[in-house]
Scaffold this motif. Sequence first.
Motif, PDB file in Angstrom:
ATOM      1  N   PHE A  36       0.847  -1.193   0.000  1.00 43.25           N
ATOM      2  CA  PHE A  36       0.000   0.000   0.000  1.00 43.25           C
ATOM      3  C   PHE A  36       0.882   1.242   0.000  1.00 43.25           C
ATOM      4  O   PHE A  36       1.785   1.382   0.822  1.00 43.25           O
ATOM      5  N   PRO A  38       0.142   5.231   0.071  1.00 41.77           N
ATOM      6  CA  PRO A  38      -0.888   6.275   0.138  1.00 41.77           C
ATOM      7  C   PRO A  38      -0.610   7.487  -0.752  1.00 41.77           C
ATOM      8  O   PRO A  38      -1.526   8.223  -1.095  1.00 41.77           O
ATOM      9  N   ALA A  41      -1.060   7.332  -7.114  1.00 43.78           N
ATOM     10  CA  ALA A  41      -2.413   7.390  -7.701  1.00 43.78           C
ATOM     11  C   ALA A  41      -3.097   6.030  -7.571  1.00 43.78           C
ATOM     12  O   ALA A  41      -4.250   5.926  -7.170  1.00 43.78           O
ATOM     13  N   ILE A  42      -2.373   4.966  -7.947  1.00 47.06           N
ATOM     14  CA  ILE A  42      -2.845   3.594  -7.716  1.00 47.06           C
ATOM     15  C   ILE A  42      -2.195   3.151  -6.415  1.00 47.06           C
ATOM     16  O   ILE A  42      -0.992   2.913  -6.359  1.00 47.06           O
ATOM     17  N   LYS A  43      -2.959   3.068  -5.346  1.00 49.79           N
ATOM     18  CA  LYS A  43      -2.419   2.873  -4.005  1.00 49.79           C
ATOM     19  C   LYS A  43      -2.042   1.429  -3.667  1.00 49.79           C
ATOM     20  O   LYS A  43      -1.180   1.187  -2.846  1.00 49.79           O
ATOM     21  N   CYS A  44      -2.678   0.461  -4.295  1.00 53.79           N
ATOM     22  CA  CYS A  44      -2.383  -0.954  -4.039  1.00 53.79           C
ATOM     23  C   CYS A  44      -1.515  -1.460  -5.197  1.00 53.79           C
ATOM     24  O   CYS A  44      -2.017  -1.726  -6.292  1.00 53.79           O
ATOM     25  N   LYS A  73      -4.957  -7.685  -2.882  1.00 52.69           N
ATOM     26  CA  LYS A  73      -5.539  -6.519  -3.544  1.00 52.69           C
ATOM     27  C   LYS A  73      -7.067  -6.593  -3.503  1.00 52.69           C
ATOM     28  O   LYS A  73      -7.655  -7.609  -3.832  1.00 52.69           O
ATOM     29  N   ASN A  75      -8.883  -3.443  -4.635  1.00 52.41           N
ATOM     30  CA  ASN A  75      -9.030  -2.664  -5.867  1.00 52.41           C
ATOM     31  C   ASN A  75      -7.812  -1.749  -5.982  1.00 52.41           C
ATOM     32  O   ASN A  75      -6.899  -1.854  -5.164  1.00 52.41           O
ATOM     33  N   ASP A  76      -7.786  -0.834  -6.941  1.00 50.18           N
ATOM     34  CA  ASP A  76      -6.609   0.009  -7.144  1.00 50.18           C
ATOM     35  C   ASP A  76      -6.313   0.949  -5.983  1.00 50.18           C
ATOM     36  O   ASP A  76      -5.182   1.382  -5.799  1.00 50.18           O
ATOM     37  N   THR A  77      -7.309   1.295  -5.202  1.00 55.09           N
ATOM     38  CA  THR A  77      -7.102   2.245  -4.113  1.00 55.09           C
ATOM     39  C   THR A  77      -7.118   1.605  -2.730  1.00 55.09           C
ATOM     40  O   THR A  77      -6.974   2.315  -1.734  1.00 55.09           O
ATOM     41  N   MET A  78      -7.269   0.278  -2.657  1.00 54.97           N
ATOM     42  CA  MET A  78      -7.367  -0.367  -1.352  1.00 54.97           C
ATOM     43  C   MET A  78      -6.778  -1.776  -1.370  1.00 54.97           C
ATOM     44  O   MET A  78      -7.113  -2.584  -2.229  1.00 54.97           O
TER      45      MET A  78
END
Length: 86
Positions: A36, A38, A41-44, A73, A75-78
């Motif tokens: 991760f 933070p 842009a893509i956090k994961c 994973k 999604n892309d943000t989490m």
Amino acid sequence: MKKFILPAVVLLMGAGAALATNSSKSARLVETGYRFDPSAAIKCIATPQTCQPSGVAVCTWNDGTTNHNLSRKVNDTMCGVQLFKP
């Protein structure tokens, strides 16, 4: 003799199928670890490290400067569930 061969063949085929199914399930337990970030842009973000969903030692990856605990994973943000070393 013929009455013995057919049940024996069926039994062996069933045992072979059961073993093949079991080995394919265990192979799926290894998965890509994600870190991760933070500030990205893509956090994961995917790493080259493979991990598994259960174990004792936490699965980690070092990017050259920092050790990252790896997760699954969502999604892309989490990123989600913590992963462990195989």
